[in-house]
Design an enzyme around this catalytic site. Sequence first.
Site, PDB file in Angstrom:
ATOM      1  N   GLY A 212     107.405  13.885  -5.788  1.00 62.58           N
ATOM      2  CA  GLY A 212     108.641  13.371  -5.204  1.00 62.58           C
ATOM      3  C   GLY A 212     108.462  12.814  -3.803  1.00 62.58           C
ATOM      4  O   GLY A 212     109.443  12.538  -3.112  1.00 62.58           O
ATOM      5  N   LEU A 214     106.526   9.978  -2.987  1.00 60.67           N
ATOM      6  CA  LEU A 214     106.277   8.536  -2.899  1.00 60.67           C
ATOM      7  C   LEU A 214     107.314   7.698  -3.628  1.00 60.67           C
ATOM      8  O   LEU A 214     107.612   6.581  -3.218  1.00 60.67           O
ATOM      9  CB  LEU A 214     104.897   8.197  -3.487  1.00 60.67           C
ATOM     10  CG  LEU A 214     103.679   8.804  -2.802  1.00 60.67           C
ATOM     11  CD1 LEU A 214     102.408   8.413  -3.543  1.00 60.67           C
ATOM     12  CD2 LEU A 214     103.603   8.344  -1.351  1.00 60.67           C
ATOM     13  N   ASN A 215     107.814   8.206  -4.731  1.00 58.13           N
ATOM     14  CA  ASN A 215     108.746   7.403  -5.522  1.00 58.13           C
ATOM     15  C   ASN A 215     109.527   8.301  -6.477  1.00 58.13           C
ATOM     16  O   ASN A 215     109.140   9.447  -6.691  1.00 58.13           O
ATOM     17  CB  ASN A 215     108.009   6.299  -6.309  1.00 58.13           C
ATOM     18  CG  ASN A 215     106.711   6.791  -6.905  1.00 58.13           C
ATOM     19  OD1 ASN A 215     106.694   7.800  -7.596  1.00 58.13           O
ATOM     20  ND2 ASN A 215     105.609   6.094  -6.620  1.00 58.13           N
ATOM     21  N   PHE A 216     110.604   7.763  -7.036  1.00 60.11           N
ATOM     22  CA  PHE A 216     111.435   8.530  -7.975  1.00 60.11           C
ATOM     23  C   PHE A 216     111.201   7.996  -9.381  1.00 60.11           C
ATOM     24  O   PHE A 216     111.504   6.830  -9.679  1.00 60.11           O
ATOM     25  CB  PHE A 216     112.918   8.424  -7.607  1.00 60.11           C
ATOM     26  CG  PHE A 216     113.789   9.354  -8.418  1.00 60.11           C
ATOM     27  CD1 PHE A 216     114.096  10.620  -7.947  1.00 60.11           C
ATOM     28  CD2 PHE A 216     114.273   8.972  -9.661  1.00 60.11           C
ATOM     29  CE1 PHE A 216     114.873  11.496  -8.693  1.00 60.11           C
ATOM     30  CE2 PHE A 216     115.052   9.837 -10.426  1.00 60.11           C
ATOM     31  CZ  PHE A 216     115.355  11.104  -9.937  1.00 60.11           C
ATOM     32  N   ILE A 217     110.683   8.848 -10.250  1.00 52.24           N
ATOM     33  CA  ILE A 217     110.359   8.447 -11.633  1.00 52.24           C
ATOM     34  C   ILE A 217     111.651   8.405 -12.454  1.00 52.24           C
ATOM     35  O   ILE A 217     112.405   9.388 -12.466  1.00 52.24           O
ATOM     36  CB  ILE A 217     109.375   9.471 -12.241  1.00 52.24           C
ATOM     37  CG1 ILE A 217     108.078   9.492 -11.443  1.00 52.24           C
ATOM     38  CG2 ILE A 217     109.127   9.185 -13.711  1.00 52.24           C
ATOM     39  CD1 ILE A 217     107.321  10.801 -11.521  1.00 52.24           C
ATOM     40  N   ARG A 338     114.894  37.721 -13.449  1.00 55.59           N
ATOM     41  CA  ARG A 338     115.643  37.996 -12.220  1.00 55.59           C
ATOM     42  C   ARG A 338     116.233  39.406 -12.254  1.00 55.59           C
ATOM     43  O   ARG A 338     116.186  40.136 -11.279  1.00 55.59           O
ATOM     44  CB  ARG A 338     116.748  36.947 -12.016  1.00 55.59           C
ATOM     45  CG  ARG A 338     116.190  35.563 -11.648  1.00 55.59           C
ATOM     46  CD  ARG A 338     117.286  34.520 -11.621  1.00 55.59           C
ATOM     47  NE  ARG A 338     118.204  34.685 -10.518  1.00 55.59           N
ATOM     48  CZ  ARG A 338     118.033  34.211  -9.287  1.00 55.59           C
ATOM     49  NH1 ARG A 338     116.955  33.509  -9.013  1.00 55.59           N
ATOM     50  NH2 ARG A 338     118.922  34.399  -8.342  1.00 55.59           N
ATOM     51  N   TYR A 397      93.396  31.303 -13.747  1.00 53.11           N
ATOM     52  CA  TYR A 397      94.830  31.477 -13.511  1.00 53.11           C
ATOM     53  C   TYR A 397      95.015  32.911 -13.022  1.00 53.11           C
ATOM     54  O   TYR A 397      94.982  33.842 -13.818  1.00 53.11           O
ATOM     55  CB  TYR A 397      95.512  31.252 -14.855  1.00 53.11           C
ATOM     56  CG  TYR A 397      96.990  31.063 -14.865  1.00 53.11           C
ATOM     57  CD1 TYR A 397      97.538  29.826 -15.183  1.00 53.11           C
ATOM     58  CD2 TYR A 397      97.859  32.117 -14.638  1.00 53.11           C
ATOM     59  CE1 TYR A 397      98.907  29.650 -15.246  1.00 53.11           C
ATOM     60  CE2 TYR A 397      99.226  31.942 -14.697  1.00 53.11           C
ATOM     61  CZ  TYR A 397      99.741  30.722 -15.005  1.00 53.11           C
ATOM     62  OH  TYR A 397     101.098  30.547 -15.081  1.00 53.11           O
TER      63      TYR A 397
HETATM   64  C1  LIG Z   1     108.070  30.084 -16.333  1.00 53.05           C
HETATM   65  C2  LIG Z   1     107.387  28.848 -15.823  1.00 53.05           C
HETATM   66  C3  LIG Z   1     106.222  28.430 -16.451  1.00 53.05           C
HETATM   67  C4  LIG Z   1     105.565  27.281 -15.991  1.00 53.05           C
HETATM   68  N1  LIG Z   1     104.458  26.850 -16.669  1.00 53.05           N
HETATM   69  C5  LIG Z   1     103.843  25.723 -16.281  1.00 53.05           C
HETATM   70  C6  LIG Z   1     102.704  25.232 -17.002  1.00 53.05           C
HETATM   71  O1  LIG Z   1     102.278  25.818 -18.001  1.00 53.05           O
HETATM   72  N2  LIG Z   1     102.137  24.087 -16.586  1.00 53.05           N
HETATM   73  C7  LIG Z   1     102.620  23.399 -15.501  1.00 53.05           C
HETATM   74  O2  LIG Z   1     102.053  22.360 -15.167  1.00 53.05           O
HETATM   75  N3  LIG Z   1     103.673  23.854 -14.801  1.00 53.05           N
HETATM   76  C8  LIG Z   1     104.302  24.973 -15.168  1.00 53.05           C
HETATM   77  N4  LIG Z   1     105.394  25.422 -14.469  1.00 53.05           N
HETATM   78  C9  LIG Z   1     105.853  24.695 -13.279  1.00 53.05           C
HETATM   79  C10 LIG Z   1     106.938  23.628 -13.591  1.00 53.05           C
HETATM   80  O3  LIG Z   1     107.614  23.929 -14.768  1.00 53.05           O
HETATM   81  C11 LIG Z   1     106.288  22.273 -13.722  1.00 53.05           C
HETATM   82  O4  LIG Z   1     105.764  21.915 -12.485  1.00 53.05           O
HETATM   83  C12 LIG Z   1     107.248  21.171 -14.222  1.00 53.05           C
HETATM   84  O5  LIG Z   1     106.471  20.012 -14.373  1.00 53.05           O
HETATM   85  C13 LIG Z   1     108.387  20.871 -13.301  1.00 53.05           C
HETATM   86  O6  LIG Z   1     109.299  20.033 -13.991  1.00 53.05           O
HETATM   87  P1  LIG Z   1     110.848  20.017 -13.594  1.00 53.05           P
HETATM   88  O7  LIG Z   1     111.515  18.949 -14.406  1.00 53.05           O
HETATM   89  O8  LIG Z   1     111.428  21.358 -13.684  1.00 53.05           O
HETATM   90  O9  LIG Z   1     110.739  19.511 -12.086  1.00 53.05           O
HETATM   91  P2  LIG Z   1     111.484  20.030 -10.777  1.00 53.05           P
HETATM   92  O10 LIG Z   1     111.314  21.495 -10.633  1.00 53.05           O
HETATM   93  O11 LIG Z   1     112.874  19.525 -10.754  1.00 53.05           O
HETATM   94  O12 LIG Z   1     110.621  19.278  -9.656  1.00 53.05           O
HETATM   95  C14 LIG Z   1     109.255  19.556  -9.495  1.00 53.05           C
HETATM   96  C15 LIG Z   1     108.655  18.614  -8.437  1.00 53.05           C
HETATM   97  O13 LIG Z   1     108.671  17.271  -8.925  1.00 53.05           O
HETATM   98  C16 LIG Z   1     109.478  16.421  -8.084  1.00 53.05           C
HETATM   99  N5  LIG Z   1     110.296  15.605  -9.001  1.00 53.05           N
HETATM  100  C17 LIG Z   1     111.168  16.051  -9.936  1.00 53.05           C
HETATM  101  N6  LIG Z   1     111.714  15.011 -10.592  1.00 53.05           N
HETATM  102  C18 LIG Z   1     111.186  13.889 -10.061  1.00 53.05           C
HETATM  103  C19 LIG Z   1     111.358  12.501 -10.319  1.00 53.05           C
HETATM  104  N7  LIG Z   1     112.212  12.060 -11.256  1.00 53.05           N
HETATM  105  N8  LIG Z   1     110.634  11.625  -9.582  1.00 53.05           N
HETATM  106  C20 LIG Z   1     109.783  12.039  -8.605  1.00 53.05           C
HETATM  107  N9  LIG Z   1     109.591  13.355  -8.315  1.00 53.05           N
HETATM  108  C21 LIG Z   1     110.279  14.260  -9.041  1.00 53.05           C
HETATM  109  C22 LIG Z   1     110.320  17.373  -7.242  1.00 53.05           C
HETATM  110  O14 LIG Z   1     110.642  16.813  -5.994  1.00 53.05           O
HETATM  111  C23 LIG Z   1     109.412  18.591  -7.117  1.00 53.05           C
HETATM  112  O15 LIG Z   1     108.480  18.409  -6.074  1.00 53.05           O
HETATM  113  C24 LIG Z   1     106.076  26.567 -14.884  1.00 53.05           C
HETATM  114  C25 LIG Z   1     107.250  27.004 -14.264  1.00 53.05           C
HETATM  115  C26 LIG Z   1     107.906  28.118 -14.728  1.00 53.05           C
HETATM  116  C27 LIG Z   1     109.174  28.546 -14.067  1.00 53.05           C
END
Ligand SMILES: Cc1cc2nc3c(=O)[nH]c(=O)nc-3n(C[C@H](O)[C@H](O)[C@H](O)COP(=O)(O)OP(=O)(O)OC[C@H]3O[C@@H](n4cnc5c(N)ncnc54)[C@H](O)[C@@H]3O)c2cc1C
Length: 482
Positions: A212, A214-217, A338, A397
Amino acid sequence: MSHLTREEIVDAYVAMLGQEQVLTDEQTLKDNSTDRYYKVETIFGIYSMPLPAAVLKPRSAEEVAQVLRFASEHTLNVVPRTGGSATEGGLETVVENSVVLDGSAMNKVLSIDTVDMLVTAQCGVVLGELEDQLRAMGYTTGHSPQSKPLAQMGGLVATRSIGQFSTLYGGIEDMLVGVETVFPNGEICRIKSVPRRAAGPDIRHLVLGNEGALNFITEVSLKIFPYYPDNNLFYGYLVDDMKTGLEILREVVTQGYRPSVARLYDREDGLYHFSDFSEGRCVLIFMAEGPKGIAQATGAAIEEIVAGVESADRVDSALIEDWFNNLNWDVSKIAEEREEIRETLVNGFTTEVSGNWSVIHDIYESALTRIRAEIPAEFSLLGGHSSHSYLNGTNMYFVYYYKVDVDPTEERTRYHDPIQNIIVEETLRHGGSMCHHHGVGKHRTHFLAEEYGSSLYMLETLKSAFDPAGIMNRGTIFPLES
Ligand SMILES: Cc1cc2nc3c(=O)[nH]c(=O)nc-3n(C[C@H](O)[C@H](O)[C@H](O)COP(=O)(O)OP(=O)(O)OC[C@H]3O[C@@H](n4cnc5c(N)ncnc54)[C@H](O)[C@@H]3O)c2cc1C
């Protein structure tokens, strides 16, 4: 910081998007001021970040462009967001009067193309929902992070996410073919979906993992694959130590086999996940999939390689399949966690790093030894597993559950951050890197400084390489014949 007041910011966005798409109620602002990095605090109702002025819910790339253009003109800080499952502070609204740009209302699957084997979806499509739709048609993206029921397309690409089938399908960087993204000046950029491009550096990497910044996807196109659940084969083994297990993983992968799942749990993590059968030993898991002949050949090779290790004992495949089917986290599991933290005051976190085969065991041993010696925590679990294997190495991990016996606002500085520091230091000392965003977010600058020390210079060079007045070799550019 912007010269605009909160009221002026909200009024401007209401005039632009309409009241319905501009959220300002206090609990929504609180929930959008942080992510799971602060999970203990939020469980106790503590919100330490400045609250954003508003949460904006655009419905199109054009609306995103308008939002960003206004923010850019008025130096407003914008925090992109989709599924909100981030764990590393990427969603913190650190700057006063930020706006959160939440793409979750852009949630349409735009096309499923079974000729070109591509799915195109807006940034707010939940991966789990997309997978259900694809699987019903006999296809899959092959992407399966544990947060599949929560995470959405924008966040998955922005965090360079990786999933449980990574040994076969890779991370999101191997799956993303095309993307639409909006830059801070409001420019909408489309990187088209082609099988390969050889002109210049791959510009998809300006989008992948940008977190997030550099740009918004707004839209992504991912590869799809045929889905053959009937051919899935599961294998589980108990081995005596991590060294033996890592050597088996290495043999399978370096001999050229690609199981979709290849995982190794140490004793502690093994007891946590597989208490009914692990017997205090390390647990090794494989899943072979794909067309029948490939799945069976992969499975036969796994069995043959493990048969060469005398101390390895086979576990009933049904136990592994069962465990695997209940691995993902949805909204109810987050709520359950939680409640559990509130009751037990035991908090859990993970940190994921990577290293070549020759160093990964040393990273594992030295980090755990230091954590045990240096952190005054009462651990209910301190262990680790490997889950993403590559030709030259694998990930580690680290998992740590500790008793939160301090004020919730101190928990991170007393336990969580020092534990992460040790893991990061030991990984860097042995020449490793971070495996994915999840678990190392707050430390990413260390990795960037160490590994990409010259990245700003590289970006400048990149710019000049395509600048007609630049100094680098551009060859001769021929005009297209009309
Ligand atoms: C229980 C649990 C398990 C997880 N397991 C994994 C796993 O196996 N592998 C893994 O990689 N991750 C994992 N994660 C971390 C997380 O789910 C990932 O990083 C996921 O890709 C985030 O997606 P989100 O849509 O929830 O993004 P968000 O939480 O909404 O945002 C994540 C980041 O991306 C940026 N962002 C969001 N949307 C955009 C957009 N449209 N354009 C530009 N930037 C944006 C945000 O600013 C933020 O920095 C896990 C998290 C939890 C809670």
